[in-house]
Scaffold this active site. Structure first.
Site, PDB file in Angstrom:
ATOM      1  N   GLY A 191       0.679  -9.834  -1.942  1.00 52.03           N
ATOM      2  CA  GLY A 191       1.706  -9.241  -2.671  1.00 52.03           C
ATOM      3  C   GLY A 191       1.781  -9.585  -4.134  1.00 52.03           C
TER       4      GLY A 191
ATOM      5  N   SER B 290     -11.218 -10.690  -0.769  1.00 57.24           N
ATOM      6  CA  SER B 290     -10.146 -11.183  -1.914  1.00 57.24           C
ATOM      7  C   SER B 290      -9.357 -12.133  -1.467  1.00 57.24           C
ATOM      8  CB  SER B 290      -9.510  -9.765  -1.914  1.00 57.24           C
ATOM      9  OG  SER B 290      -9.033  -9.113  -0.943  1.00 57.24           O
TER      10      SER B 290
ATOM     11  N   LYS C  51     -12.609  -8.997  11.224  1.00 54.97           N
ATOM     12  CA  LYS C  51     -13.333 -10.251  10.480  1.00 54.97           C
ATOM     13  C   LYS C  51     -12.429 -11.365  10.695  1.00 54.97           C
ATOM     14  CE  LYS C  51     -10.747  -9.964   6.761  1.00 54.97           C
ATOM     15  NZ  LYS C  51      -9.729 -11.215   6.156  1.00 54.97           N
TER      16      LYS C  51
END
Length: 338
Positions: free
Chosen positions: A15, A141, A194
């Site tokens: 975040g 990411s 994943k």
């Protein structure tokens, strides 16, 4: 794009990193967190040392303990909370919102009790009249690298092309490239499952099995992810993209990955309770492994790697024995098992 107010709900590493990107893009980004010391540090010292250590946050990035304050006047709402908190936070958002908003979620997991994806959980808790649509922002990411402004690519997935395009425009910059995709199911299945395979990759490395074993595990793990994804309506092509193989690679091969780190400790002989306590952050693959174990049985889908990882996590199976059981299964042709 005109300046937007974006409420980012969740002041953890992801975040905060996304809040930085939004602030870099000139938007009014407000982080909502529930820990006073973190909120105060963001506002007063422009750091979030618990999650991002020495990273200097933009002066324009602010934080608040008040969910009402964060949502007031927001043009976009980003849900960046752990999956275990998603339902409760979405319910609180629904109680506060008065105007429909674009809801973006960036959390990767499956709810164990229901086998619901996070967009489905959000849809149950945020009333249709209070949301313009739900967009999934996902891809390979690590928050640490996004916060350091290293090149990163993500995918904004939504059945509504216009909403996906708005999210693309809000987040895209020279460091963060955003693609769009209509396959919400595939994006969420790839992002969630994943994490299970990354636990396995960490276990393999902890056992000292090397690159061959990890490459095999990742490849066959992607076959399992695709198998389940297609069974619940995903486009198989999605799993060759950023939210599929891209996310799998980064999570299975990097020390930034919480799931890999947790698996690595398990492979070295530590018990799950101690591993999770020492991590100090959420390891989403553990919760998702429990969900997928039951889900695969219900759908009658063969997922031997996911099953073996579940047994290591929840049945105290020795990791080396789990590997032996995988290697000793009956022989088959590769194509028939995709």
């Amino acid at each position: 794009m005109t300046k937007q107010k974006v409420a980012v709900l969740g002041a953890g590493s992801w975040g905060t990193a996304l809040g930085m990107a939004l602030s870099d893009n000139g938007h009014d980004a407000v982080l909502w967190g529930n820990r006073e010391e973190i909120v105060n540090e963001i506002n007063q010292e422009h750091h979030n040392s618990h999650y991002l250590k020495e990273i200097q946050l933009p002066n324009g990035l602010s934080a608040t303990l008040s969910l009402t304050e964060a949502l007031a006047g927001a043009d976009l709402v980003v849900l960046a909370v752990p999956t275990s908190a998603m339902r409760e936070v979405a319910r609180e958002v629904d109680a506060i919102l008065s105007e429909p908003q674009i809801i973006v979620h960036v959390s990767k997991g499956i709810e164990p009790e229901t086998n619901l994806r996070m967009s489905e959980v959000i849809a149950e808790e945020i009333s249709p009249e209070k949301r313009k649509g739900i967009v999934v922002l996902s891809g390979p990411s690590h928050a640490e690298e996004v916060a350091e402004r290293h090149p990163t690519t993500l995918c904004a997935s939504c059945e509504n092309d216009e909403l996906a395009g708005i999210v693309q425009d809000v987040f895209i910059n020279n460091n963060l490239r955003i693609y769009t995709n209509r396959d919400v199911v595939g994006a969420e299945i790839g992002g969630a499952l994943k994490n299970i395979i990354a636990l396995g990759a960490g276990i393999s490395d902890g056992l000292g099995y090397g690159d061959n074993a990890k490459a095999a595990l990742m490849t066959r793990g992607m076959a399992e992810i695709t198998r389940l994804g297609v069974a619940v309506g995903a486009d198989p092509q999605t799993f060759y993209g950023l939210t599929g193989i891209g996310d799998l690679i980064v999570t299975c091969t990097s020390v930034h990955s919480r799931n890999w780190r947790a698996g690595n400790k398990l492979g070295q002989g530590e018990k799950l309770d101690k591993v999770l306590a020492d991590m100090g952050m959420v390891v989403e693959g553990v919760r998702t492994a429990k969900a997928v174990f039951g889900w695969a049985k219900e759908l009658k889908i063969d997922m031997p790697i996911s099953k073996a990882i579940y047994e290591v996590l929840f049945s105290d199976k020795d990791p080396a024995e789990a590997v032996d059981s995988l290697m000793g299964r009956k022989k088959k042709e590769e194509k028939e098992s995709f």
